[in-house]
Design an enzyme around this catalytic site. Sequence first.
Site, short mmCIF file in Angstrom:
data_model
loop_
_atom_site.label_atom_id
_atom_site.label_comp_id
_atom_site.label_asym_id
_atom_site.label_seq_id
_atom_site.Cartn_x
_atom_site.Cartn_y
_atom_site.Cartn_z
N GLU B 50 0.80 -1.22 0.00
CA GLU B 50 0.00 0.00 0.00
C GLU B 50 0.84 1.28 0.00
O GLU B 50 0.39 2.32 -0.48
CB GLU B 50 -0.97 0.01 1.19
CG GLU B 50 -2.09 -1.01 1.08
CD GLU B 50 -1.71 -2.39 1.58
OE1 GLU B 50 -0.51 -2.64 1.85
OE2 GLU B 50 -2.61 -3.23 1.72
N PHE B 112 -11.09 -7.66 14.13
CA PHE B 112 -10.04 -8.10 13.22
C PHE B 112 -9.72 -7.00 12.21
O PHE B 112 -10.60 -6.44 11.57
CB PHE B 112 -10.48 -9.37 12.49
CG PHE B 112 -9.45 -9.85 11.49
CD1 PHE B 112 -8.21 -10.29 11.92
CD2 PHE B 112 -9.71 -9.82 10.14
CE1 PHE B 112 -7.24 -10.69 11.01
CE2 PHE B 112 -8.76 -10.23 9.22
CZ PHE B 112 -7.52 -10.67 9.65
N GLN B 113 -8.45 -6.69 12.08
CA GLN B 113 -7.95 -5.64 11.17
C GLN B 113 -8.56 -4.27 11.46
O GLN B 113 -8.73 -3.47 10.57
CB GLN B 113 -8.16 -6.03 9.70
CG GLN B 113 -7.27 -7.22 9.30
CD GLN B 113 -7.17 -7.42 7.80
OE1 GLN B 113 -8.08 -7.13 7.04
NE2 GLN B 113 -6.02 -7.95 7.36
N LYS B 162 -17.30 -0.83 6.58
CA LYS B 162 -17.77 -1.81 5.60
C LYS B 162 -19.30 -1.81 5.49
O LYS B 162 -19.85 -1.94 4.39
CB LYS B 162 -17.26 -3.20 5.99
CG LYS B 162 -17.56 -4.26 4.95
CD LYS B 162 -16.91 -5.59 5.29
CE LYS B 162 -17.13 -6.59 4.15
NZ LYS B 162 -16.46 -7.87 4.42
N MET B 474 24.46 8.64 0.88
CA MET B 474 24.41 9.93 1.56
C MET B 474 24.73 9.77 3.04
O MET B 474 25.41 10.61 3.63
CB MET B 474 23.05 10.59 1.36
CG MET B 474 22.98 12.01 1.87
SD MET B 474 24.25 13.08 1.12
CE MET B 474 23.36 13.73 -0.29
#
Lengths: 187, 566
Positions: B50, B112-113, B162, B474
Amino acid sequence: MDQQSSKHTIAALVENKPGVLNRVASLFRRRNFNVDSLTVGRTYKSHISRMTLVVDAKRTDARKMISNLFKLINVIDVKLVSSEPHVSRDLALVKVRSDDADSRNGLTLLCERFPARIVDIGPHYAIAEITAQEDVVEGFIEEVAKIGIVELVRTGVVAMGRGTRILDTEYEPAIPVAANGSAHQVY
Amino acid sequence: MLLSGAEIILECLLREGVEVMFGYPGGAILPTYDAMSKYPQLHHVLVRHEQGACHMADGYARATGKVGVAIATSGPGATNLVTGIATAMMDSTPVVCITGQVPRPVIGTDAFQETDVTGITLPITKHNYLVGSIEELAYTIREAFYIARTGRPGPVLVDIPKDVQNQKIEFVYPEGEIRLPGYRPPSSATEAQVEAVLELIQQAQRPVILAGHGVVMSGATQELQELAERAQVPVALTLLGKGAMPESHPLVIGMMGMHGEAASNNAIQEADLLIALGMRFDDRVTGNLKTYSPNSRKIHVDIDPSEINKNVKVDVGIAGDLKTVLRQILPGVKSVQHAEWLNRIRDWDEDSDERDILKTYEGDKLLGAQVMNDLWKYTGGNAVTVTDVGQHQMLEAQYYPHQRPATMITSGGLGTMGFGVPAAIGAKFGRPDEEIWAIVGDGGFQMTMCELATAMQENIKINIAVINNGFLGMVRQWQELFHESRYNSTPMFSPDFCKLADAFGMPNMRVTRREQIEDAVKFARSQPTAVLLEFVVEKEEMVYPMVPAGADLHAMIRRPKPNERK
């Protein structure tokens, strides 16, 4: 007018929506602004809340704070109230020892000298309430401490500009606020 | 029309003019993915992580000026967006992130999640929403796009439970004006401000314009050039301001700041007037604020009022849209000459020229600076480059001059390693007719190289140049200069990048000598698919000049001239 020139008092009108207080608090934390007191409550319009902030002028640049507050989408208007004539009030509830005549008499005398009153009294403790300018509240607390404070709570300062200095908004939300208002608490 | 929440989301995206969305499905966003079959006009790009989705949306936004869209599911999907969101926030790019959330009845139960995504992203978004009901949904998405693209642009996240996606209502698109009482982006300067600006420009003997990202974002490139030419003011660019004015223009004196041109930094320090346009006096640009341009009056124009007087106190601060403000100012700008001042800057430039490694290097190892110079040469200086973060990024800024706005895409404010490859993919979706080069280091490349699969699956033509020096270059440079060359955790093992490209089915070539660069570029351009070129370069190259963090801007560490070297 402003007896506490080392402090700035800022008033902000915000949308009364969930999470707005969190947005303001998060802003202060991430920009490292130090706040002495922050109060929030609804206005006479159910969709608008009003916050009053007091900051130490030496530690926080009020101008920076105001321009950052304006960046928050839910903040409708912001005013530096302390830059103009205004009225400010702080409320404290003080629980004091009241288990002998000296302590009860002492508290009664203090409540005559200050804009304070006894709102609860029992054999062990009494509660005094004072509503006044912040410095007067502090003076009262200092005196009461000599009797013996066991508990103290303050609301933080609320303030309002005098006369024609009005902080209000015409805004009406596009989606009406729920009638019970429960989903639209500031918290 | 009876629509589900999921369909309303896509309907709203369509009405916002969205063509492509970058995302990754999952449980809490599944209804929206299901509804995509009804909206074939909206192309969905399946990413591999993502973070890549958000960088792609960001790259798309920077390349087009339009709002980029990233989609993720709840919990880990949403938290993976975080680096991408912070990147967009720091560089003010318009991105809308849509995340699924667990159903409303279980919010707050550690379902969940479940993650408090609006809480997590609060400080790194311009604004965010948790949609409370399907009635708010369409209006909220409209607001999100409006907020993302107007004023000082930035990322906006919309978290949608949802069950809201599954609910159905009779849908009416909310036409009409958006009402946000607390959101009033400033637009123009007052007359008094215009007068004050003109007076300062008139009085100046040694003026410098500092041009930033805001010039590009407000589309004020013409106005900038007109101002510079008429008042004969040299123009220094910020990293994100590159391309704000053609870099071949004689008045452009190059990038400013930590790895900026010595001429730019010297000019800023000796100026008697700074005209800062759409830039924010970042610490990488100013160095030590106490000694920054000590003798100059300062004008600052920025869309964000909170930027005025934030880092540098200015004499005239104007919060407004740069294009509008410059148009207000231009009619009053008189034509003047600053020949002596410009000559002085030219002298500094010549001194830099003598130190330039491209002219003085006698080693046989390939240099990053040579790669950038030759990429510029063989792409005709006309490619859109998308960089990662580190030495290669600064070398690109120094050795790849850009002629057009929005042709160098880079993570400036946040300095996000891993930005390059996904942002290049997003940029190519936005500008399919342009030649896009992702220029990345071996370190940053390995952070998001999974997106090679996305490029191949989407058949997207980008050219990836991996500048491989076997170090986190760097950081190694800082260790050499400031930590007595203790190279802790900077030497880096890498896979065989060409074999890796093979595994993705991606044509590739390894370049180890300078004379191979031309053929490699030709090869890359000739392939119809994405291509990977690995440039194996000198391990301990230094980027000069360098202003150490917090040091005075004029106290640059310079590359010694040939006759001064030990």
